[in-house]
Design an enzyme around this catalytic site. Structure first.
Site, PDB file in Angstrom:
ATOM      1  CG  HIS A   1      -2.050  -0.999   1.106  1.00  0.00           C
ATOM      2  ND1 HIS A   1      -3.266  -0.715   0.537  1.00  0.00           N
ATOM      3  CD2 HIS A   1      -2.104  -2.297   1.486  1.00  0.00           C
ATOM      4  CE1 HIS A   1      -4.040  -1.791   0.576  1.00  0.00           C
ATOM      5  NE2 HIS A   1      -3.354  -2.770   1.143  1.00  0.00           N
TER       6      HIS A   1
ATOM      7  CG  ASP B   1       0.154   9.216   0.419  1.00  0.00           C
ATOM      8  OD1 ASP B   1       0.320   8.108   0.938  1.00  0.00           O
ATOM      9  OD2 ASP B   1      -0.645  10.060   0.868  1.00  0.00           O
TER      10      ASP B   1
END
Length: 756
Positions: free
Chosen positions: A165, A374
């Site tokens: 992730h 991110d």
């Protein structure tokens, strides 16, 4: 079928007070994102994770019984010592900063690695009894990168996906890690059948690292690794769009929006929400807002920036220092530009409830999301869903994984303070009609690939990979199969044995001339060929002069240049299998010489009717690019010529189309009826041989690539072991997971014969 999610974070927040343990939903992270999907699953499911606190051994069984019965959740317990080194150490002081490119924050303490290994091993020990071969197991994120391999070792038949992730960094950043660590992490991930990423960039970084560090080459994202294929693919994570739309229409959110508007007046609202983390760009965001106030004084007292930061990793020094800087910066900006009636920045250091978060989304005119790096950033998607397709502007960092999907947002470079300021002005002045058009397009995309589609896509992809593995599976030779071959050999009287040379009888060498047969290889072949019941044929890509020099063994038949030449065991001369031409050879050599000049460590091997371009020592990243270009050039050049290019094991070989090992083998297959046929080879050219054998024949592939052969062994040492057992030599006693002796490659270097 049961779906099993395994993550570091438990789906429940566990608290301990005088009344005992209590459980509430855990907001944020992977657990929060998947909770909605898990609730909708119609079949059996299980969530496994660490509860985040120490639970005494006397309480562990009681807690497990409770969470399993009430929540389909199984807690994995860790000791405080392991937790400190694993989570606060390796996860937060090594992997997190490195994978987000904050290399100056990395603290490569060997004890952190040891704790990380111990934590992943603890997961396996505690969950192994729960797992079934019919489960679809989905492992989540960087805290458990070793777990796929560990589970694979526990049970090779498990169906496992792993999803990262966070970003997977570029090779130059990843290899900052010590060799042992980077190899361990990559091998751990490759224990899965399916490896998922949010973006194509992250996947490419992973594939390149696997190629350069493990020499694990891939074709279109499919890696052949440890006797199976592993698929690396892209699945941009979605959110539960319906949940956010429904909440944004609720009465409690409507009341909260009215309260916020009343408190803040008619000012425009810019909202940002993050964990307090150095990757989120909070300081840059504040400086960008300050620059906006400097550039546009006309907006003073007309806009407020609401910054909500959730406490995160407060015991780590970088986070403590960052909080001090943010506090000081907010105070500085408010002191310089604020007034009694206006506070430019409203800063709150707290965790928001779900309905509070949606209310802020709903009430805000602009969402300002500026991570410096991110993996995905679901806040951007949550903001758009909460607008229900209405007005509202999303300013999003191009460094967030979600930026690749949400192209309708106002994308900014989070390191450019002036660009942030310009984006704020643009967002505040875009007409409502344009905002609505943009948001409806984004919302449509989010609805088409929400959290349910994302999870289902991964699950279906895992099922497909397992099907493909089954279709391409070559059964590893077991002791039972080996014994069957030996028994059939000893009972037969007319045997035919085909053996490849390089990679089968001898290991590959950097230069072809170094792969001379050892004394033991010659003795082995002499013994086989000397048995009157045997017809032994070496079927090689080597030129006939080299084979004559190296394998001048009585009764041994030879095939050279992949089926161009043959020399029978009783014959004295080489004969061609057909009428072949080499008129194209000079032109091909000229073409390949250009690439030798451009690609260091590559070279050409010229034979009478074939040419080979070797690149065994070329860096894999370079080889992966140039081999595609060379094959394209050769395919174009050879399109009108009776020749073909074959891309094999670190070599591209050009030969006549009619010359192949399968056609050559037919010469011996038709000579007489055989009651035992065995063929062993490692190269792509050996597939022609395997494909032309009768059903009664035994075929063995050496190596890991897909094959038409019936069985597989690891390397040429295994071949030596098998041939020696056919010759009734004593087998080497080595234990292996396949119950068939594995021999270390170092054995090849021994001077005395190997006693099998």
């Amino acid at each position: 079928m049961r779906t099993v999610y395994i993550a570091n974070r438990f789906p429940l927040r566990v608290s301990l007070d005088e009344k005992g343990y209590s459980f509430t939903p855990n907001h944020g992270g992977v657990a929060s994102g998947l909770r909605s999907h898990v609730k909708k699953l119609s079949h059996e499911n299980l969530w496994i994770g660490w509860p985040g606190i120490y639970v005494s051994p006397s309480e562990q069984e009681k807690m497990r019984n409770n969470t399993l019965k009430e929540h389909n959740a199984f807690p994995v317990f860790l000791t405080p010592k392991i937790t400190e080194g694993y989570y606060n150490g390796f996860c937060n002081k090594v992997i997190w900063p490195l994978f987000h490119y904050f290399t100056n924050f990395v603290q490569p303490d060997p004890e952190y690695w040891d704790s990380y290994v111990s934590a992943n091993e603890s997961f396996v020990k505690q969950i192994a009894p729960l797992l079934r071969e019919s489960d679809n197991i989905h492992i989540q994120d960087y805290q458990l990168m070793l777990l796929p391999k560990l589970l694979r070792e526990f049970n090779p038949k498990l169906s496992i996906s792993f999803f990262l992730h966070i970003p997977f960094p570029a090779l130059d950043v990843f290899r900052i890690l010590p060799q042992k660590w980077r190899v361990g992490l990559l091998e751990g991930m490759l224990g899965a059948d399916l490896v998922g990423f949010h973006t194509h960039e992250y996947r490419q970084h992973f594939l390149l690292s696997a190629q350069r560090i493990l020499e694990a080459e891939n074709t279109m994202g499919t890696i052949t690794w440890n006797d199976r294929i592993v698929k690396a693919d892209v699945f941009p994570m979605g959110i539960d769009v319906e949940k956010y739309i429904k909440e944004s229409k609720s009465q409690r959110v409507a009341k909260e929006v009215i309260r916020l508007k009343k408190t803040l007046g008619k000012r425009k609202l810019i909202f940002s929400v993050d964990r307090l983390d150095y990757t989120k760009g909070i300081e840059n965001r504040l400086l960008g807002f300050e620059e906006f106030l400097i550039m546009h004084p006309e907006w003073h007292n007309k806009v407020s920036l609401i910054v909500s930061s959730e406490p995160s990793r407060s015991d780590i020094e970088q986070y403590q220092a960052m909080k001090r800087r943010v506090d000081e910066l907010v105070g500085k900006i408010n002191g310089a530009y604020g007034s009694v009636n206006w506070q430019p920045i409203i800063y709150q250091f707290t965790s928001l409830k779900f309905e509070e978060m949606v209310a802020f989304y709903k009430a805000s005119d602009v969402a300002l999301i500026t991570p410096l790096r991110d993996g995905m950033n679901l806040v951007a998607k949550e903001y758009i869903a909460s607008q229900e397709g209405g007005a509202g502007v999303l300013i999003l960092s191009e460094m967030a994984g979600s930026a690749q999907e949400l192209s309708e947002a106002v994308l900014i470079n989070p390191f450019d303070i002036h660009e942030i300021a310009d984006a704020i002005f643009k967002a505040l002045t875009i007409s409502d009609s344009k905002q609505i058009v943009r948001n409806k397009r984004i919302l449509s995309h989010l609805e088409n690939y929400d959290i349910h589609h994302w999870a289902a896509d991964i699950n279906e992809s895992l099922i497909q990979v397992k099907k493909e593995q089954k279709m391409r599976k070559v059964t590893f030779m077991t002791r039972n199969v080996k014994n069957e071959i030996i028994d059939a050999y000893r009972k037969s009287s007319n045997r035919l044995i085909f053996l490849d040379y390089d990679g089968t009888l001898v290991p590959y060498q950097d230069k072809p001339e170094l792969a001379k047969p050892s004394k033991h290889v010659r003795e082995r072949l002499s013994a086989l060929a000397g048995d009157y019941k045997n017809e032994v044929v070496i079927v090689s890509g080597r030129d006939k002069e080299t084979l004559s020099k190296w394998l001048d063994i009585d009764h041994l038949s030879l095939v050279a240049e992949h089926g161009t030449w043959k020399k029978s065991g009783e014959g004295r001369y080489w004969e061609m299998f057909g009428q072949f031409s080499n008129s194209w050879k000079d032109s091909v050599i000229t073409l390949l010489q250009k690439w030798v000049n451009r690609v260091p460590k590559s070279f050409i091997e010229e034979k009478e009717y074939s040419v080979a371009w070797h690149y065994r020592k070329v860096e894999q990243e370079v080889a992966g690019i140039v081999t595609k270009e060379i094959m394209y050039e050769l395919t174009t050049f050879l399109s009108s010529i009776d020749a073909e290019a074959i891309h094999d094991n670190k070599v591209i070989e050009i030969k006549n189309i009619g010359a192949n090992k399968g056609a050559a083998a037919q010469y011996w297959l038709k000579k007489k009826k055989h009651d035992f046929i065995l063929a062993i080879g490692d190269a792509r050219t050996d597939e022609d041989l395997f494909g032309g054998l009768p059903d009664s024949a035994y075929s063995i592939k050496v190596g890991q690539s897909p094959s038409l052969a019936q069985h597989r062994v690891d390397d040429n040492v295994w071949v030596a072991h098998l041939l020696d057992e056919l010759l009734e030599k004593k087998p080497l006693k080595v234990v292996s997971q396949h119950n068939f002796p594995r021999v270390s490659p170092q054995v090849q270097l021994l001077e005395k014969p190997i006693d099998f």
